[in-house]
Design a protein around this motif. Structure first.
Motif, PDB file in Angstrom:
ATOM      1  N   TRP A  49       0.843  -1.187   0.000  1.00  9.62           N
ATOM      2  CA  TRP A  49       0.000   0.000   0.000  1.00  9.62           C
ATOM      3  C   TRP A  49       0.875   1.232   0.000  1.00  9.62           C
ATOM      4  CZ3 TRP A  49      -4.732   1.489  -0.987  1.00  9.62           C
ATOM      5  CH2 TRP A  49      -5.252   2.671  -0.462  1.00  9.62           C
ATOM      6  N   TYR A  50       0.410   2.267  -0.669  1.00  2.98           N
ATOM      7  CA  TYR A  50       1.129   3.537  -0.765  1.00  2.98           C
ATOM      8  C   TYR A  50       0.529   4.501   0.242  1.00  2.98           C
ATOM      9  CZ  TYR A  50       2.595   7.960  -3.064  1.00  2.98           C
ATOM     10  OH  TYR A  50       3.107   9.205  -3.356  1.00  2.98           O
ATOM     11  N   GLY A  51       1.325   4.943   1.200  1.00  3.72           N
ATOM     12  CA  GLY A  51       0.805   5.887   2.190  1.00  3.72           C
ATOM     13  C   GLY A  51       1.492   5.718   3.520  1.00  3.72           C
ATOM     14  N   GLY A  52       0.708   5.417   4.532  1.00  2.00           N
ATOM     15  CA  GLY A  52       1.274   5.249   5.858  1.00  2.00           C
ATOM     16  C   GLY A  52       0.310   5.576   6.967  1.00  2.00           C
ATOM     17  N   ASP A  53      -0.697   6.428   6.692  1.00  2.21           N
ATOM     18  CA  ASP A  53      -1.626   6.838   7.728  1.00  2.21           C
ATOM     19  C   ASP A  53      -2.820   5.897   7.819  1.00  2.21           C
ATOM     20  OD1 ASP A  53      -0.106   8.967   8.442  1.00  2.21           O
ATOM     21  OD2 ASP A  53      -1.304  10.483   7.425  1.00  2.21           O
ATOM     22  N   ALA A  54      -3.255   5.680   9.035  1.00  2.00           N
ATOM     23  CA  ALA A  54      -4.483   4.916   9.300  1.00  2.00           C
ATOM     24  C   ALA A  54      -4.991   5.352  10.660  1.00  2.00           C
ATOM     25  CB  ALA A  54      -4.212   3.411   9.278  1.00  2.00           C
ATOM     26  N   GLY A  55      -6.196   4.914  10.988  1.00  2.00           N
ATOM     27  CA  GLY A  55      -6.736   5.251  12.296  1.00  2.00           C
ATOM     28  C   GLY A  55      -6.929   6.744  12.465  1.00  2.00           C
ATOM     29  N   ASP A  72       1.170  -7.282   2.726  1.00  6.57           N
ATOM     30  CA  ASP A  72       2.534  -7.814   2.828  1.00  6.57           C
ATOM     31  C   ASP A  72       3.542  -6.726   3.171  1.00  6.57           C
ATOM     32  OD1 ASP A  72       1.660 -10.391   2.015  1.00  6.57           O
ATOM     33  OD2 ASP A  72       1.731  -9.762  -0.082  1.00  6.57           O
ATOM     34  N   TRP A  73       3.286  -5.502   2.679  1.00  2.00           N
ATOM     35  CA  TRP A  73       4.250  -4.430   2.928  1.00  2.00           C
ATOM     36  C   TRP A  73       3.594  -3.073   2.789  1.00  2.00           C
ATOM     37  CZ3 TRP A  73       6.505  -1.080  -0.997  1.00  2.00           C
ATOM     38  CH2 TRP A  73       6.066  -1.337  -2.306  1.00  2.00           C
ATOM     39  N   SER A 304       6.874  -2.171  -8.231  1.00  2.00           N
ATOM     40  CA  SER A 304       6.019  -1.397  -9.131  1.00  2.00           C
ATOM     41  C   SER A 304       4.765  -0.915  -8.419  1.00  2.00           C
ATOM     42  CB  SER A 304       5.638  -2.224 -10.367  1.00  2.00           C
ATOM     43  OG  SER A 304       4.889  -3.364  -9.993  1.00  2.00           O
ATOM     44  N   GLN A 305       4.006  -0.122  -9.136  1.00  2.00           N
ATOM     45  CA  GLN A 305       2.714   0.380  -8.676  1.00  2.00           C
ATOM     46  C   GLN A 305       1.628  -0.244  -9.536  1.00  2.00           C
ATOM     47  OE1 GLN A 305       2.272   4.646  -9.105  1.00  2.00           O
ATOM     48  NE2 GLN A 305       0.066   4.567  -9.016  1.00  2.00           N
ATOM     49  N   LEU A 306       0.554  -0.710  -8.877  1.00  2.00           N
ATOM     50  CA  LEU A 306      -0.608  -1.196  -9.612  1.00  2.00           C
ATOM     51  C   LEU A 306      -1.735  -0.197  -9.400  1.00  2.00           C
ATOM     52  CD1 LEU A 306      -2.006  -3.402 -11.298  1.00  2.00           C
ATOM     53  CD2 LEU A 306      -2.694  -4.475  -9.136  1.00  2.00           C
ATOM     54  N   PRO A 307      -1.955   0.716 -10.357  1.00  2.00           N
ATOM     55  CA  PRO A 307      -3.004   1.725 -10.186  1.00  2.00           C
ATOM     56  C   PRO A 307      -4.378   1.142 -10.504  1.00  2.00           C
ATOM     57  CG  PRO A 307      -1.877   2.066 -12.266  1.00  2.00           C
ATOM     58  CD  PRO A 307      -1.215   0.881 -11.612  1.00  2.00           C
ATOM     59  N   HIS A 308      -5.319   1.348  -9.594  1.00  2.00           N
ATOM     60  CA  HIS A 308      -6.651   0.801  -9.796  1.00  2.00           C
ATOM     61  C   HIS A 308      -7.439   1.593 -10.840  1.00  2.00           C
ATOM     62  CE1 HIS A 308     -10.754  -0.519  -8.021  1.00  2.00           C
ATOM     63  NE2 HIS A 308     -10.243  -1.521  -8.701  1.00  2.00           N
ATOM     64  N   ALA A 309      -7.185   2.891 -10.915  1.00  2.00           N
ATOM     65  CA  ALA A 309      -7.909   3.731 -11.868  1.00  2.00           C
ATOM     66  C   ALA A 309      -7.478   3.400 -13.299  1.00  2.00           C
ATOM     67  CB  ALA A 309      -7.646   5.204 -11.571  1.00  2.00           C
ATOM     68  N   GLY A 310      -8.461   3.139 -14.149  1.00  2.00           N
ATOM     69  CA  GLY A 310      -8.151   2.805 -15.535  1.00  2.00           C
ATOM     70  C   GLY A 310      -7.441   3.917 -16.283  1.00  2.00           C
ATOM     71  N   ALA A 311      -7.642   5.161 -15.844  1.00  2.00           N
ATOM     72  CA  ALA A 311      -7.018   6.296 -16.526  1.00  2.00           C
ATOM     73  C   ALA A 311      -5.505   6.299 -16.369  1.00  2.00           C
ATOM     74  CB  ALA A 311      -7.589   7.603 -15.978  1.00  2.00           C
ATOM     75  N   TYR A 334       4.379  -5.253  -5.822  1.00  2.00           N
ATOM     76  CA  TYR A 334       3.814  -3.952  -6.194  1.00  2.00           C
ATOM     77  C   TYR A 334       3.008  -3.390  -5.030  1.00  2.00           C
ATOM     78  CZ  TYR A 334      -0.416  -6.771  -7.060  1.00  2.00           C
ATOM     79  OH  TYR A 334      -1.481  -7.630  -6.930  1.00  2.00           O
ATOM     80  N   PHE A 335       2.759  -2.087  -5.092  1.00  2.00           N
ATOM     81  CA  PHE A 335       1.796  -1.504  -4.163  1.00  2.00           C
ATOM     82  C   PHE A 335       0.531  -1.157  -4.939  1.00  2.00           C
ATOM     83  CE2 PHE A 335       4.450   2.238  -5.350  1.00  2.00           C
ATOM     84  CZ  PHE A 335       3.487   3.137  -5.785  1.00  2.00           C
ATOM     85  N   PHE A 336      -0.607  -1.454  -4.314  1.00  2.00           N
ATOM     86  CA  PHE A 336      -1.923  -1.151  -4.882  1.00  2.00           C
ATOM     87  C   PHE A 336      -2.204   0.322  -4.635  1.00  2.00           C
ATOM     88  CE2 PHE A 336      -6.600  -0.928  -4.219  1.00  2.00           C
ATOM     89  CZ  PHE A 336      -7.020  -1.369  -5.465  1.00  2.00           C
ATOM     90  N   TYR A 337      -2.658   1.029  -5.673  1.00  2.00           N
ATOM     91  CA  TYR A 337      -2.890   2.468  -5.551  1.00  2.00           C
ATOM     92  C   TYR A 337      -4.305   2.804  -6.015  1.00  2.00           C
ATOM     93  CZ  TYR A 337      -2.382   7.508  -6.086  1.00  2.00           C
ATOM     94  OH  TYR A 337      -2.556   8.864  -5.984  1.00  2.00           O
ATOM     95  N   THR A 338      -5.056   3.454  -5.142  1.00  2.00           N
ATOM     96  CA  THR A 338      -6.397   3.889  -5.504  1.00  2.00           C
ATOM     97  C   THR A 338      -6.638   5.285  -4.948  1.00  2.00           C
ATOM     98  OG1 THR A 338      -8.772   3.507  -5.145  1.00  2.00           O
ATOM     99  CG2 THR A 338      -7.287   2.669  -3.461  1.00  2.00           C
ATOM    100  N   GLU A 339      -7.426   6.056  -5.668  1.00  2.00           N
ATOM    101  CA  GLU A 339      -7.838   7.371  -5.190  1.00  2.00           C
ATOM    102  C   GLU A 339      -9.328   7.390  -4.865  1.00  2.00           C
ATOM    103  OE1 GLU A 339      -6.598  10.040  -8.250  1.00  2.00           O
ATOM    104  OE2 GLU A 339      -4.479   9.900  -7.715  1.00  2.00           O
ATOM    105  N   GLY A 340      -9.959   6.214  -4.938  1.00  2.00           N
ATOM    106  CA  GLY A 340     -11.386   6.112  -4.625  1.00  2.00           C
ATOM    107  C   GLY A 340     -12.271   6.253  -5.850  1.00  2.00           C
ATOM    108  N   GLN A 341     -12.094   7.329  -6.586  1.00  2.00           N
ATOM    109  CA  GLN A 341     -12.906   7.560  -7.792  1.00  2.00           C
ATOM    110  C   GLN A 341     -12.178   6.936  -8.984  1.00  2.00           C
ATOM    111  OE1 GLN A 341     -13.909  11.671  -8.319  1.00  2.00           O
ATOM    112  NE2 GLN A 341     -15.566  11.255  -9.736  1.00  2.00           N
ATOM    113  N   ASP A 342     -12.208   5.603  -9.040  1.00  2.00           N
ATOM    114  CA  ASP A 342     -11.376   4.871 -10.000  1.00  2.00           C
ATOM    115  C   ASP A 342     -12.108   4.515 -11.288  1.00  2.00           C
ATOM    116  OD1 ASP A 342      -9.343   5.008  -8.171  1.00  2.00           O
ATOM    117  OD2 ASP A 342      -9.688   3.019  -7.347  1.00  2.00           O
TER     118      ASP A 342
END
Length: 641
Positions: A49-55, A72-73, A304-311, A334-342
């Motif tokens: 996952w790309y980021g670090g913040d939760a809670g 995994d990471w 690598s990065q796996l972007p969820h957004a098709g764009a 890879y890290f999974f990347y989403t911005e929500g509006q995918d």
């Protein structure tokens, strides 16, 4: 003087044969070593996952610690590592001791003096502005050690990157420009120093671009070498902008005056003691093969990065996923990347992403959970950690011997369909509760439920309650010496035990809940609170809210109230008791009557029960909490206290 002729003696044939064998063995071993495939690091990272913040730190997407820990990471990005970074890492490690980390350091903030780069240092600042180099390396050291010295498992930190999407953030957009006669702003800033160094007028031609590439490589290598040393030899990765190309992809002698060409080779920046690999991107098969060729020919590691957004990719979602999981020894994961509006209504969208869950930032959590469940990532960890919550409400502070007293337990199945791909996986099967009172408390079968009760299955997200009426045979409250204990067991979940030692645990009569979207539901326990017409306060804290409504459903009544209007940030709508509504804001701190826009009928709290609360409005989901709802169930004579 005459030289004496030395006798020539033959070596024994045994020794000659032995020497021949040793020599042959050495040559054969060397040949075999060359033929051996490289050690496989495939999936050493896995899915991250790309980021670090939760809670509490994640005020946008609503991630919980478990959302990150199940993976995994984690690629730690925003903010740059600081005193809080290791604290967050340790929280995640407490859930999953196997969680691995890559860390992006960002030691350039505030070291530049140009607004064009948001006052971040550039590589030319590093070279030509006094003090920048030392401060940058010092800050890099600080960020590295914030992580390695404070985390509980520094061995789980596998590597680092110096910022990301280079050369940007560390330069201007010089390599995008194809105009020889117009100098980019960063070159203009240091034009005098560059011309002095090169001994000629500065023009953005092929020679200048070659010089630019050499200087960029010099600075990047110095920084990465420093990271390598300070981290104790951890992996270091070069993270270049994916829509740029290095010289590796062009024939020798290519004209450097082309846009998005980085005038150096990957081999210039990936070398022993400096960097171990690079960042890749599964844009499509053509682009991916270029990365694979670099990795396999040179035995360089990559993630690598796996972007969820098709764009964000030039191939189907299934193809991007297949590429990112290519089985070669150098592919770490890879890290999974989403911005929500995918979902962007294009052919590259993920066909399994629901159209009604497509909100910027808000849907990040559900998209991550859905993807992780589909890939069966961390499901065992989920089952161990998604344990039902147990909340007990009682008051035996002044208990009298021989008097029955009520103990009310609220049970909630925290497993819901956001965590599991199939609804039945989130059901808790054959739930049994066992309560253990202090020895002085007795359960009588004609008055109370037994100590062990079978409540059956709990649906996803279901909340229910249980009540016992014991009779103490002595005036003895619950305490550390006489604790109260409840154990919950289910066929498909871990056993949960909770202990209470306080003489009194009461339901708070005033409860606050923040909402981000229409359709949210929660519960208001009212045990030992009498039935009451509550006062609702709806405080708008971010995005406007249109036609907000609140519904309360309890055993005595189901009621819903709606205010027809738009609440703006800073405004508070107070509803109740009864059919009364007051709107408060800066212009009218005491409030003005807006009861004429109130619909539905007055809401009611059912006493000594579990009340469901539902919220709806006419708006789309917000990126952060937009409304703070306070339910005040104090009795009229207590409300002013």
């Amino acid at each position: 003087m005459q030289l004496r002729k030395l006798p020539c003696r033959k070596l024994p044939s045994t020794i000659l044969r032995l020497a021949s064998l040793v020599l042959s063995a050495g040559i054969w071993s060397a040949l075999r070593a060359e033929d051996q495939p490289p050690a496989s690091h495939y999936w050493d990272l896995g899915v991250g996952w790309y980021g670090g913040d939760a809670g509490v730190e994640d005020t946008f997407s609503g991630l919980e610690d478990l959302d990150i820990a199940r993976l995994d990471w984690l690629f730690i990005t925003n903010p740059p590592p600081d005193k809080d970074t290791a604290r967050k890492m340790n929280r995640y490690l407490a859930i999953n001791p196997k969680l691995k980390f890559l860390v992006r350091i960002w030691p350039i903030l505030g070291l530049g003096d140009c607004k064009e780069n948001r006052h971040q240092a550039t590589f030319l600042d590093y070279l030509y502005k006094e003090g920048v180099k030392g401060k940058l390396l010092q800050e890099a050291t600080r960020q590295i050690h914030w992580v390695l010295d404070q985390t509980d498992k520094p061995e789980n930190v596998l590597g680092f990157t110096f910022i990301e999407e280079l050369p940007y953030h560390f330069s201007d957009d010089a390599v995008r420009s194809v105009d020889e006669n117009e100098l980019p702003w960063l070159l203009k800033k240091y034009q005098k120093q560059i011309e002095t160094e090169r001994g000629r007028p500065l023009k953005w031609d092929a020679e200048a671009r070659k010089w630019w590439g050499g200087k960029f490589v010099q600075v990047l290598n110095e920084i990465n070498q420093h990271i390598k040393k300070e981290s104790g030899g951890k992996w270091v990765f070069v993270y270049l902008q994916t829509n740029h190309a290095t010289l590796d992809y062009f024939p020798e002698g290519v004209d450097l005056r082309r846009g998005n060409l980085l005038p150096f080779h990957y081999a210039d920046v990936i070398k022993p003691g400096v960097a171990d690999g690079f960042f890749a991107f599964p844009n499509n098969e053509f682009v991916w093969k270029r990365y694979l060729n670099l990795a396999t020919r040179n035995n360089w590691l990559f993630f690598s990065q796996l972007p969820h957004a098709g764009a964000y990719h030039l191939c189907s979602w299934e193809e991007a996923l297949r590429l990112a999981e290519t089985k070669v020894p150098q592919n770490l994961g890879y890290f999974f990347y989403t911005e929500g509006q995918d979902r962007r209504s294009i052919w590259t969208d993920d066909p399994n992403s629901p159209a009604d869950d497509n909100f910027a930032w808000v849907s990040k959590r559900s998209h991550l959970r859905r993807f992780a469940a589909q890939k069966n990532i961390g499901m065992e960890l989920l089952n161990r950690n998604l344990t039902p919550t147990l909340e007990m409400y009682y008051d035996v502070e002044k208990v009298q011997a021989g008097s029955y007293t009520d103990f009310n337990l609220v049970i909630r199945n925290v497993r819901d369909i956001s965590w599991y791909p199939k609804t039945d996986q989130a059901v808790l099967r054959n739930v049994t509760l066992t309560i253990e009172f202090p020895s002085e408390y007795k359960l009588e079968p004609d008055v109370s439920a037994p100590a062990t009760i079978k409540i059956g299955d709990l649906a996803p997200g279901q909340c229910t309650s249980a009540i016992w009426w014991p009779k103490p045979d002595a005036t003895v409250p619950v305490s550390k010496d006489r604790p109260l204990r409840v154990t919950l067991a289910a066929d498909n979940g871990p056993t949960v035990t909770r202990t209470w030692t306080e003489p009194k645990v009461l339901c708070p009569p005033v409860q606050v809940h923040e909402v981000r979207r229409s359709g949210e539901r929660w519960f208001f326990p009212s045990f030992r609170i009498g039935s009451v017409d509550p006062i609702l306060a709806l405080e708008c804290i971010s995005d406007p809210v249109t036609n907000p409504s609140v519904m309360l459903d309890g055993p005595e009544d189901t009621s819903k109230v709606m205010w027809m209007g738009c609440l703006l940030k800073g405004q508070t709508l107070v509803i109740g008791p009864g059919r009364k509504a007051v709107l408060k804001d800066e212009k009218s701190p005491a409030g003005r009557d807006v009861s004429d826009r109130l619909g539905g009928r007055p809401v009611k709290i059912s006493g000594s029960s579990l009340n469901g609360v539902s919220y709806e409005d006419a708006d789309v989901a917000s990126a952060s909490s937009k409304l703070k709802i306070t339910i005040d169930a104090r009795q009229p004579d207590e409300a002013g206290k």
